[in-house]
Design a protein around this motif. Structure first.
Motif, PDB file in Angstrom:
ATOM      1  N   PHE A 237       5.276  -1.353 -14.381  1.00  0.00           N
ATOM      2  CA  PHE A 237       4.851   0.034 -14.262  1.00  0.00           C
ATOM      3  C   PHE A 237       3.515   0.194 -14.961  1.00  0.00           C
ATOM      4  O   PHE A 237       3.406  -0.084 -16.150  1.00  0.00           O
ATOM      5  CB  PHE A 237       5.866   0.966 -14.925  1.00  0.00           C
ATOM      6  N   ILE A 238       2.531   0.645 -14.233  1.00  0.00           N
ATOM      7  CA  ILE A 238       1.205   0.814 -14.801  1.00  0.00           C
ATOM      8  C   ILE A 238       0.676   2.168 -14.366  1.00  0.00           C
ATOM      9  O   ILE A 238       0.529   2.418 -13.175  1.00  0.00           O
ATOM     10  CB  ILE A 238       0.229  -0.289 -14.320  1.00  0.00           C
ATOM     11  N   THR A 239       0.412   3.050 -15.315  1.00  0.00           N
ATOM     12  CA  THR A 239      -0.151   4.347 -14.970  1.00  0.00           C
ATOM     13  C   THR A 239      -1.621   4.163 -14.626  1.00  0.00           C
ATOM     14  O   THR A 239      -2.352   3.481 -15.329  1.00  0.00           O
ATOM     15  CB  THR A 239      -0.003   5.330 -16.144  1.00  0.00           C
ATOM     16  N   ILE A 240      -2.019   4.770 -13.509  1.00  0.00           N
ATOM     17  CA  ILE A 240      -3.388   4.611 -13.047  1.00  0.00           C
ATOM     18  C   ILE A 240      -4.134   5.937 -13.099  1.00  0.00           C
ATOM     19  O   ILE A 240      -3.526   6.998 -13.123  1.00  0.00           O
ATOM     20  CB  ILE A 240      -3.437   4.007 -11.627  1.00  0.00           C
ATOM     21  N   ASN A 241      -5.456   5.850 -13.113  1.00  0.00           N
ATOM     22  CA  ASN A 241      -6.315   7.012 -13.325  1.00  0.00           C
ATOM     23  C   ASN A 241      -6.134   8.118 -12.301  1.00  0.00           C
ATOM     24  O   ASN A 241      -6.201   9.281 -12.630  1.00  0.00           O
ATOM     25  CB  ASN A 241      -7.784   6.593 -13.354  1.00  0.00           C
ATOM     26  N   TYR A 242      -5.958   7.782 -11.028  1.00  0.00           N
ATOM     27  CA  TYR A 242      -5.921   8.824 -10.017  1.00  0.00           C
ATOM     28  C   TYR A 242      -4.514   9.371  -9.802  1.00  0.00           C
ATOM     29  O   TYR A 242      -4.213   9.984  -8.803  1.00  0.00           O
ATOM     30  CB  TYR A 242      -6.544   8.352  -8.700  1.00  0.00           C
ATOM     31  N   GLY A 243      -3.664   9.216 -10.786  1.00  0.00           N
ATOM     32  CA  GLY A 243      -2.324   9.795 -10.738  1.00  0.00           C
ATOM     33  C   GLY A 243      -1.317   8.798 -10.211  1.00  0.00           C
ATOM     34  O   GLY A 243      -1.598   7.991  -9.351  1.00  0.00           O
ATOM     35  N   GLY A 244      -0.140   8.871 -10.767  1.00  0.00           N
ATOM     36  CA  GLY A 244       0.916   7.997 -10.281  1.00  0.00           C
ATOM     37  C   GLY A 244       0.966   6.687 -11.023  1.00  0.00           C
ATOM     38  O   GLY A 244       0.503   6.547 -12.139  1.00  0.00           O
ATOM     39  N   CYS A 245       1.529   5.715 -10.343  1.00  0.00           N
ATOM     40  CA  CYS A 245       1.862   4.454 -10.969  1.00  0.00           C
ATOM     41  C   CYS A 245       1.699   3.352  -9.934  1.00  0.00           C
ATOM     42  O   CYS A 245       2.088   3.525  -8.773  1.00  0.00           O
ATOM     43  CB  CYS A 245       3.307   4.562 -11.429  1.00  0.00           C
TER      44      CYS A 245
ATOM     45  N   GLU B 214       0.401  -3.385  -4.915  1.00  0.00           N
ATOM     46  CA  GLU B 214      -0.060  -2.045  -4.565  1.00  0.00           C
ATOM     47  C   GLU B 214       1.081  -1.159  -4.076  1.00  0.00           C
ATOM     48  O   GLU B 214       0.967  -0.464  -3.082  1.00  0.00           O
ATOM     49  CB  GLU B 214      -1.169  -2.120  -3.513  1.00  0.00           C
ATOM     50  N   ALA B 215       2.173  -1.168  -4.805  1.00  0.00           N
ATOM     51  CA  ALA B 215       3.340  -0.370  -4.428  1.00  0.00           C
ATOM     52  C   ALA B 215       3.274   0.991  -5.117  1.00  0.00           C
ATOM     53  O   ALA B 215       4.081   1.303  -5.985  1.00  0.00           O
ATOM     54  CB  ALA B 215       4.624  -1.112  -4.788  1.00  0.00           C
ATOM     55  N   HIS B 216       2.290   1.800  -4.744  1.00  0.00           N
ATOM     56  CA  HIS B 216       2.050   3.090  -5.404  1.00  0.00           C
ATOM     57  C   HIS B 216       3.246   4.028  -5.298  1.00  0.00           C
ATOM     58  O   HIS B 216       3.887   4.102  -4.260  1.00  0.00           O
ATOM     59  CB  HIS B 216       0.862   3.819  -4.761  1.00  0.00           C
ATOM     60  N   LEU B 217       3.511   4.743  -6.373  1.00  0.00           N
ATOM     61  CA  LEU B 217       4.477   5.837  -6.382  1.00  0.00           C
ATOM     62  C   LEU B 217       3.839   7.028  -7.075  1.00  0.00           C
ATOM     63  O   LEU B 217       3.085   6.852  -8.036  1.00  0.00           O
ATOM     64  CB  LEU B 217       5.730   5.458  -7.164  1.00  0.00           C
TER      65      LEU B 217
ATOM     66  N   SER C 262       7.801   7.879 -10.431  1.00  0.00           N
ATOM     67  CA  SER C 262       7.568   6.518 -10.891  1.00  0.00           C
ATOM     68  C   SER C 262       8.748   5.891 -11.608  1.00  0.00           C
ATOM     69  O   SER C 262       9.123   4.774 -11.327  1.00  0.00           O
ATOM     70  CB  SER C 262       6.349   6.473 -11.803  1.00  0.00           C
ATOM     71  N   TYR C 263       9.332   6.604 -12.549  1.00  0.00           N
ATOM     72  CA  TYR C 263      10.391   6.012 -13.349  1.00  0.00           C
ATOM     73  C   TYR C 263      11.779   6.495 -12.935  1.00  0.00           C
ATOM     74  O   TYR C 263      12.773   5.930 -13.322  1.00  0.00           O
ATOM     75  CB  TYR C 263      10.163   6.321 -14.835  1.00  0.00           C
ATOM     76  N   LEU C 264      11.832   7.553 -12.133  1.00  0.00           N
ATOM     77  CA  LEU C 264      13.107   8.171 -11.809  1.00  0.00           C
ATOM     78  C   LEU C 264      13.717   7.657 -10.522  1.00  0.00           C
ATOM     79  O   LEU C 264      14.931   7.598 -10.386  1.00  0.00           O
ATOM     80  CB  LEU C 264      12.923   9.700 -11.717  1.00  0.00           C
ATOM     81  N   ASP C 265      12.893   7.293  -9.563  1.00  0.00           N
ATOM     82  CA  ASP C 265      13.372   7.036  -8.208  1.00  0.00           C
ATOM     83  C   ASP C 265      13.221   5.577  -7.792  1.00  0.00           C
ATOM     84  O   ASP C 265      13.260   5.271  -6.615  1.00  0.00           O
ATOM     85  CB  ASP C 265      12.586   7.959  -7.257  1.00  0.00           C
TER      86      ASP C 265
ATOM     87  N   ARG D 291       0.812  -1.221   0.000  1.00  0.00           N
ATOM     88  CA  ARG D 291       0.000   0.000   0.000  1.00  0.00           C
ATOM     89  C   ARG D 291       0.844   1.269   0.000  1.00  0.00           C
ATOM     90  O   ARG D 291       0.634   2.171   0.794  1.00  0.00           O
ATOM     91  CB  ARG D 291      -0.975  -0.011   1.168  1.00  0.00           C
ATOM     92  N   GLY D 292       1.818   1.285  -0.889  1.00  0.00           N
ATOM     93  CA  GLY D 292       2.660   2.470  -1.054  1.00  0.00           C
ATOM     94  C   GLY D 292       4.097   2.196  -0.648  1.00  0.00           C
ATOM     95  O   GLY D 292       4.432   2.297   0.525  1.00  0.00           O
ATOM     96  N   ILE D 293       4.925   1.841  -1.614  1.00  0.00           N
ATOM     97  CA  ILE D 293       6.313   1.514  -1.294  1.00  0.00           C
ATOM     98  C   ILE D 293       7.081   2.742  -0.814  1.00  0.00           C
ATOM     99  O   ILE D 293       7.962   2.638   0.033  1.00  0.00           O
ATOM    100  CB  ILE D 293       7.014   0.826  -2.490  1.00  0.00           C
ATOM    101  N   GLY D 294       6.719   3.911  -1.316  1.00  0.00           N
ATOM    102  CA  GLY D 294       7.386   5.135  -0.876  1.00  0.00           C
ATOM    103  C   GLY D 294       7.157   5.417   0.596  1.00  0.00           C
ATOM    104  O   GLY D 294       8.038   5.894   1.300  1.00  0.00           O
TER     105      GLY D 294
END
Length: 193
Positions: free
Chosen positions: A60-68, A34-37, A42-45, A7-10
């Motif tokens: 990497f999958i771009t999702i509707n509510y922003g992010g990946c 569910e490792a949201h970034l 998304s691709y840089l860090d 639920r969010g790797i960051g």
């Protein structure tokens, strides 16, 4: 092998590392869903979320509510592994990532996959998800391999006897000679408080 919905790797990467250190052994494979970034990172860090001693595989999958949304599998460096591109991917219903691992004591290859079914409540999404699993199980890429599937299916498996969609999911697994090892709720209303 361990699977976690992070639920969010960051937000939870440091928690993950601390959790893994509580075990008296090292997992050979760690699967995350569910490792949201945020989109900007998304691709840089992504290297920031590598684990020392492991090879990292990501989708990497771009999702509707922003992010990946990233589905991640870490495999210990002492194991020979490579991504199974023909089985990995994403659609509007689920994300999946598969990795082949050569077993040092055998001529067989172990195929480990992790699924994340987007938490949609529609019957159509469950049917499409089961169809996706059926397509995976009939793939030639599974031939002569031992297969382990992990993931967050977002299905209440305790309702298989009263919900036809969940029964269909179970039947698809059983027809593939898979069996579920999680037969109790992993999340209840009490754990959500």
């Amino acid at each position: 092998i361990v699977h976690l919905n992070i639920r969010g790797i960051g937000t939870h990467f440091d928690d993950l590392i601390l959790y893994l250190r509580t075990f008296p052994f090292t997992f050979d494979v760690i699967c995350l869903t569910e490792a949201h970034l945020p989109a900007a990172k998304s691709y840089l860090d992504t290297d920031r979320y590598d684990i020392e001693g492991y090879t990292t595989y990501r989708t990497f999958i771009t999702i509707n509510y922003g992010g990946c949304v990233i589905t991640v599998i870490y495999v210990r460096n002492c194991l020979v592994s490579h991504i199974a591109c023909e089985l990995s991917g994403s659609n509007t219903v689920s994300d999946r990532l598969f990795v082949n691992i050569s077993i040092p004591t055998s001529s067989k290859t172990l195929l480990i996959g992790t699924y994340y079914r987007h938490n949609k409540r529609s019957k159509a999404s469950i049917v499409q998800f089961v169809d996706d699993i059926g397509t995976t199980r009939s793939s030639k890429a599974l031939k002569n391999k031992d297969v382990i599937i992990t993931g967050d299916m977002n299905l209440d498996l305790c309702n298989a006897d009263v919900d036809l969609d969940i029964e269909m999911f179970f039947n698809t697994f059983l027809c593939s000679n898979f069996e579920s090892h999680i037969n109790k709720p992993t999340r209840t209303p009490r754990t959500l408080r």
